[in-house]
Design a protein around this motif. Structure first.
Motif, PDB file in Angstrom:
ATOM      1  N   ILE A 145      -3.679 -13.057 -35.238  1.00  0.00           N
ATOM      2  CA  ILE A 145      -3.746 -14.418 -35.770  1.00  0.00           C
ATOM      3  C   ILE A 145      -5.090 -15.067 -35.464  1.00  0.00           C
ATOM      4  O   ILE A 145      -5.516 -15.999 -36.155  1.00  0.00           O
ATOM      5  CB  ILE A 145      -2.596 -15.284 -35.196  1.00  0.00           C
ATOM      6  CG1 ILE A 145      -2.362 -16.528 -36.074  1.00  0.00           C
ATOM      7  CG2 ILE A 145      -2.870 -15.704 -33.768  1.00  0.00           C
ATOM      8  CD1 ILE A 145      -1.755 -16.260 -37.397  1.00  0.00           C
ATOM      9  N   LEU A 146      -5.778 -14.566 -34.422  1.00  0.00           N
ATOM     10  CA  LEU A 146      -7.052 -15.157 -34.019  1.00  0.00           C
ATOM     11  C   LEU A 146      -8.249 -14.534 -34.727  1.00  0.00           C
ATOM     12  O   LEU A 146      -9.384 -14.979 -34.522  1.00  0.00           O
ATOM     13  CB  LEU A 146      -7.225 -15.040 -32.499  1.00  0.00           C
ATOM     14  CG  LEU A 146      -6.115 -15.690 -31.647  1.00  0.00           C
ATOM     15  CD1 LEU A 146      -6.407 -15.491 -30.174  1.00  0.00           C
ATOM     16  CD2 LEU A 146      -5.978 -17.167 -31.980  1.00  0.00           C
ATOM     17  N   ILE A 147      -7.973 -13.496 -35.508  1.00  0.00           N
ATOM     18  CA  ILE A 147      -9.057 -12.838 -36.248  1.00  0.00           C
ATOM     19  C   ILE A 147      -8.700 -12.772 -37.724  1.00  0.00           C
ATOM     20  O   ILE A 147      -7.600 -13.151 -38.118  1.00  0.00           O
ATOM     21  CB  ILE A 147      -9.330 -11.415 -35.697  1.00  0.00           C
ATOM     22  CG1 ILE A 147      -8.049 -10.566 -35.782  1.00  0.00           C
ATOM     23  CG2 ILE A 147      -9.830 -11.477 -34.264  1.00  0.00           C
ATOM     24  CD1 ILE A 147      -8.263  -9.128 -35.337  1.00  0.00           C
ATOM     25  N   ASN A 148      -9.617 -12.273 -38.540  1.00  0.00           N
ATOM     26  CA  ASN A 148      -9.375 -12.114 -39.977  1.00  0.00           C
ATOM     27  C   ASN A 148      -8.851 -13.405 -40.597  1.00  0.00           C
ATOM     28  O   ASN A 148      -7.809 -13.430 -41.239  1.00  0.00           O
ATOM     29  CB  ASN A 148      -8.380 -10.965 -40.228  1.00  0.00           C
ATOM     30  CG  ASN A 148      -8.287 -10.615 -41.711  1.00  0.00           C
ATOM     31  OD1 ASN A 148      -9.190 -10.921 -42.492  1.00  0.00           O
ATOM     32  ND2 ASN A 148      -7.191  -9.970 -42.081  1.00  0.00           N
ATOM     33  N   LYS A 149      -9.580 -14.479 -40.396  1.00  0.00           N
ATOM     34  CA  LYS A 149      -9.159 -15.795 -40.865  1.00  0.00           C
ATOM     35  C   LYS A 149      -8.924 -15.821 -42.369  1.00  0.00           C
ATOM     36  O   LYS A 149      -7.907 -16.339 -42.842  1.00  0.00           O
ATOM     37  CB  LYS A 149     -10.216 -16.832 -40.478  1.00  0.00           C
ATOM     38  CG  LYS A 149      -9.898 -18.245 -40.944  1.00  0.00           C
ATOM     39  CD  LYS A 149     -10.982 -19.207 -40.513  1.00  0.00           C
ATOM     40  CE  LYS A 149     -10.700 -20.605 -41.034  1.00  0.00           C
ATOM     41  NZ  LYS A 149     -11.749 -21.575 -40.623  1.00  0.00           N
ATOM     42  N   SER A 150      -9.842 -15.259 -43.134  1.00  0.00           N
ATOM     43  CA  SER A 150      -9.722 -15.300 -44.599  1.00  0.00           C
ATOM     44  C   SER A 150      -8.476 -14.569 -45.078  1.00  0.00           C
ATOM     45  O   SER A 150      -7.817 -14.987 -46.033  1.00  0.00           O
ATOM     46  CB  SER A 150     -10.970 -14.695 -45.240  1.00  0.00           C
ATOM     47  OG  SER A 150     -11.145 -13.343 -44.830  1.00  0.00           O
ATOM     48  N   GLY A 151      -8.138 -13.452 -44.402  1.00  0.00           N
ATOM     49  CA  GLY A 151      -6.944 -12.694 -44.779  1.00  0.00           C
ATOM     50  C   GLY A 151      -5.678 -13.501 -44.568  1.00  0.00           C
ATOM     51  O   GLY A 151      -4.771 -13.489 -45.408  1.00  0.00           O
ATOM     52  N   HIS A 152      -5.597 -14.215 -43.449  1.00  0.00           N
ATOM     53  CA  HIS A 152      -4.424 -15.053 -43.169  1.00  0.00           C
ATOM     54  C   HIS A 152      -4.339 -16.221 -44.148  1.00  0.00           C
ATOM     55  O   HIS A 152      -3.238 -16.577 -44.594  1.00  0.00           O
ATOM     56  CB  HIS A 152      -4.481 -15.578 -41.729  1.00  0.00           C
ATOM     57  CG  HIS A 152      -4.303 -14.521 -40.692  1.00  0.00           C
ATOM     58  ND1 HIS A 152      -3.215 -13.680 -40.666  1.00  0.00           N
ATOM     59  CD2 HIS A 152      -5.074 -14.156 -39.631  1.00  0.00           C
ATOM     60  CE1 HIS A 152      -3.314 -12.849 -39.638  1.00  0.00           C
ATOM     61  NE2 HIS A 152      -4.442 -13.115 -39.002  1.00  0.00           N
ATOM     62  N   ILE A 153      -5.469 -16.789 -44.486  1.00  0.00           N
ATOM     63  CA  ILE A 153      -5.477 -17.912 -45.432  1.00  0.00           C
ATOM     64  C   ILE A 153      -4.923 -17.479 -46.782  1.00  0.00           C
ATOM     65  O   ILE A 153      -4.072 -18.163 -47.370  1.00  0.00           O
ATOM     66  CB  ILE A 153      -6.905 -18.470 -45.583  1.00  0.00           C
ATOM     67  CG1 ILE A 153      -7.345 -19.173 -44.302  1.00  0.00           C
ATOM     68  CG2 ILE A 153      -6.988 -19.438 -46.767  1.00  0.00           C
ATOM     69  CD1 ILE A 153      -8.789 -19.635 -44.322  1.00  0.00           C
ATOM     70  N   GLU A 154      -5.368 -16.336 -47.282  1.00  0.00           N
ATOM     71  CA  GLU A 154      -4.890 -15.851 -48.573  1.00  0.00           C
ATOM     72  C   GLU A 154      -3.408 -15.501 -48.532  1.00  0.00           C
ATOM     73  O   GLU A 154      -2.672 -15.754 -49.488  1.00  0.00           O
ATOM     74  CB  GLU A 154      -5.723 -14.632 -49.005  1.00  0.00           C
ATOM     75  CG  GLU A 154      -7.163 -14.955 -49.356  1.00  0.00           C
ATOM     76  CD  GLU A 154      -7.261 -16.042 -50.416  1.00  0.00           C
ATOM     77  OE1 GLU A 154      -6.498 -15.982 -51.411  1.00  0.00           O
ATOM     78  OE2 GLU A 154      -8.091 -16.958 -50.247  1.00  0.00           O
ATOM     79  N   SER A 155      -2.958 -14.921 -47.429  1.00  0.00           N
ATOM     80  CA  SER A 155      -1.538 -14.556 -47.308  1.00  0.00           C
ATOM     81  C   SER A 155      -0.651 -15.791 -47.304  1.00  0.00           C
ATOM     82  O   SER A 155       0.393 -15.824 -47.971  1.00  0.00           O
ATOM     83  CB  SER A 155      -1.308 -13.755 -46.014  1.00  0.00           C
ATOM     84  OG  SER A 155      -2.009 -12.526 -46.054  1.00  0.00           O
ATOM     85  N   ILE A 156      -1.064 -16.810 -46.562  1.00  0.00           N
ATOM     86  CA  ILE A 156      -0.270 -18.036 -46.505  1.00  0.00           C
ATOM     87  C   ILE A 156      -0.282 -18.743 -47.861  1.00  0.00           C
ATOM     88  O   ILE A 156       0.752 -19.258 -48.312  1.00  0.00           O
ATOM     89  CB  ILE A 156      -0.806 -18.968 -45.393  1.00  0.00           C
ATOM     90  CG1 ILE A 156      -0.542 -18.348 -44.021  1.00  0.00           C
ATOM     91  CG2 ILE A 156      -0.147 -20.347 -45.481  1.00  0.00           C
ATOM     92  CD1 ILE A 156      -1.114 -19.151 -42.859  1.00  0.00           C
ATOM     93  N   LYS A 157      -1.428 -18.757 -48.526  1.00  0.00           N
ATOM     94  CA  LYS A 157      -1.501 -19.380 -49.854  1.00  0.00           C
ATOM     95  C   LYS A 157      -0.572 -18.672 -50.839  1.00  0.00           C
ATOM     96  O   LYS A 157       0.086 -19.318 -51.670  1.00  0.00           O
ATOM     97  CB  LYS A 157      -2.937 -19.350 -50.373  1.00  0.00           C
ATOM     98  CG  LYS A 157      -3.847 -20.401 -49.756  1.00  0.00           C
ATOM     99  CD  LYS A 157      -5.214 -20.395 -50.425  1.00  0.00           C
ATOM    100  CE  LYS A 157      -6.103 -21.520 -49.905  1.00  0.00           C
ATOM    101  NZ  LYS A 157      -7.417 -21.541 -50.571  1.00  0.00           N
ATOM    102  N   THR A 158      -0.502 -17.361 -50.751  1.00  0.00           N
ATOM    103  CA  THR A 158       0.388 -16.593 -51.629  1.00  0.00           C
ATOM    104  C   THR A 158       1.840 -16.954 -51.371  1.00  0.00           C
ATOM    105  O   THR A 158       2.626 -17.159 -52.307  1.00  0.00           O
ATOM    106  CB  THR A 158       0.175 -15.079 -51.417  1.00  0.00           C
ATOM    107  OG1 THR A 158      -1.183 -14.741 -51.709  1.00  0.00           O
ATOM    108  CG2 THR A 158       1.103 -14.281 -52.327  1.00  0.00           C
ATOM    109  N   ARG A 159       2.209 -17.047 -50.072  1.00  0.00           N
ATOM    110  CA  ARG A 159       3.588 -17.429 -49.718  1.00  0.00           C
ATOM    111  C   ARG A 159       3.909 -18.818 -50.231  1.00  0.00           C
ATOM    112  O   ARG A 159       4.988 -19.062 -50.790  1.00  0.00           O
ATOM    113  CB  ARG A 159       3.763 -17.378 -48.193  1.00  0.00           C
ATOM    114  CG  ARG A 159       3.802 -15.981 -47.611  1.00  0.00           C
ATOM    115  CD  ARG A 159       3.683 -16.019 -46.102  1.00  0.00           C
ATOM    116  NE  ARG A 159       4.859 -16.564 -45.461  1.00  0.00           N
ATOM    117  CZ  ARG A 159       5.867 -15.840 -44.989  1.00  0.00           C
ATOM    118  NH1 ARG A 159       5.860 -14.519 -45.126  1.00  0.00           N
ATOM    119  NH2 ARG A 159       6.895 -16.409 -44.396  1.00  0.00           N
TER     120      ARG A 159
END
Length: 358
Positions: A65-79
């Motif tokens: 959760i503390l790394i790969n910020k862009s990946g988490h942002i896209e995943s949450i936006k998709t959800r």
């Protein structure tokens, strides 16, 4: 034997239980969701799309959760997008369920006790703002129950003379007709069920309606009370520290009263708002996509690894307060810490040393 284990105590247990709620409390407290009203459906959506995403199947914060910020942002936006679409598609069913649930839940109560219509309750958003870090539900529930009495006393300090005058008039008129119908029924008991005042309604039906009207409007007529709003606001702040200390001396002002009533609204108003605002949930949820970047950044900044607890919300780590100046800490965290010590005095005495040296 567990009670004397330095790793198993009220602090670590509550923190584990509240690990998801602590993040939700922090996000609400810092207004990261940018919402002015919180419905049950919106709360569930927020928890599913953001809070649940952050944790694995063991309810532990995901290590990446503390790394790969862009990946988490896209995943949450998709959800968020997918859940918004599902909400929109099933909204007719959701609204149907809510309306029928409300009818069964409230209509009988309001019919049998009309005075309940004028009772107030805290909004869901207010309750989350009042909730403290590491405060389990049963303790929070008891605290709010104690605050309710002071909240009622405070709101009763303010009443409308025009409304009271109108209520006196309605009670007088309805009481007059009620008395006449009762008197006629005593003279001739057949009048109750055999005399039709309208095409289909008998005297007994009108007596029921008049009794309901009288009961309801009598609740609008308050007894004479001493005007002590500052006193009740001071009592309120003993249970709800969110309210500024300045409110104690300004409790009679229109500004403080209105701000307080934004938190404490009529139940009937809350019921209609819940139904109406639920219609807007798909759109409000979808608009949250604009703030996902800020939310993920906030989560990353406010996540800290604790020696005992692992990755948790920074605001829930009370050991940050040992040997430090409390005045420089987050105010809500400071209040949560102080109240936690009051709720668990044995922990405060026995386990502060372990927490300090963990």
């Amino acid at each position: 034997k567990y009670y004397h284990n330095q790793d198993i105590n009220p602090y670590t247990i509550n923190n584990k239980i509240m690990i998801q709620d602590n993040y939700f409390i922090a996000l609400i407290d810092k207004e990261m969701f940018r919402i002015n009203y919180l419905t049950k459906l919106m709360e569930w959506n927020l928890r599913y799309t953001i809070i649940h995403y952050m944790f694995d199947e063991n309810i532990k914060l995901r290590k990446d959760i503390l790394i790969n910020k862009s990946g988490h942002i896209e995943s949450i936006k998709t959800r968020i997008t997918l859940v918004s679409i599902v909400n929109f598609i099933f909204m007719p069913l959701i609204m149907g369920f809510m309306i029928f649930y409300s009818l069964f839940e409230y209509c009988e109560k309001f019919y049998n006790k009309p005075e309940l219509i004028k009772t107030r309750s805290w909004t869901k958003l207010a309750l989350w703002k009042f909730r403290e870090y590491n405060e389990t539900y049963h303790i929070f529930h008891e605290r709010i129950k104690k605050a309710n009495k002071s909240a009622v006393d405070y709101t009763n300090q303010f009443h409308s003379r025009l409304l009271e005058t109108f209520s006196h008039l309605v009670v007088f008129i309805a009481g007059t007709f009620f008395t006449i119908l009762i008197f006629l029924s005593i003279i001739n008991e057949n009048i109750l069920i055999k005399l039709y005042i309208s095409d289909t309604k008998t005297v007994i039906w009108f007596l029921g309606i008049l009794a309901t009207i009288i009961t309801f409007f009598r609740t609008m007529i308050k007894d004479r009370i001493m005007f002590y709003p500052n006193k009740y606001m001071k009592e309120l702040r003993k249970h709800i520290s969110l309210f500024p200390e300045s409110w104690e001396n300004l409790a009679s002002t229109k500004m403080v009263k209105q701000n307080f009533l934004n938190f404490y609204q009529y139940k009937l108003t809350l019921l209609f708002k819940e139904i109406f605002m639920t219609l807007l949930v798909p759109f409000d949820l979808y608009s949250l996509n604009d703030y996902v970047d800020d939310i993920v950044t906030f989560i990353q900044i406010n996540t800290k690894k604790d020696g005992q607890l692992g990755l948790v919300c920074r605001n829930s780590i009370f050991r940050n307060f040992y040997n430090t100046n409390l005045a420089h800490k987050d105010e809500k965290t400071r209040i949560s810490y102080e109240n936690f010590k009051k709720n668990y005095p044995d922990w405060s005495k026995k386990y502060e040393y372990y927490a300090q040296n963990a």
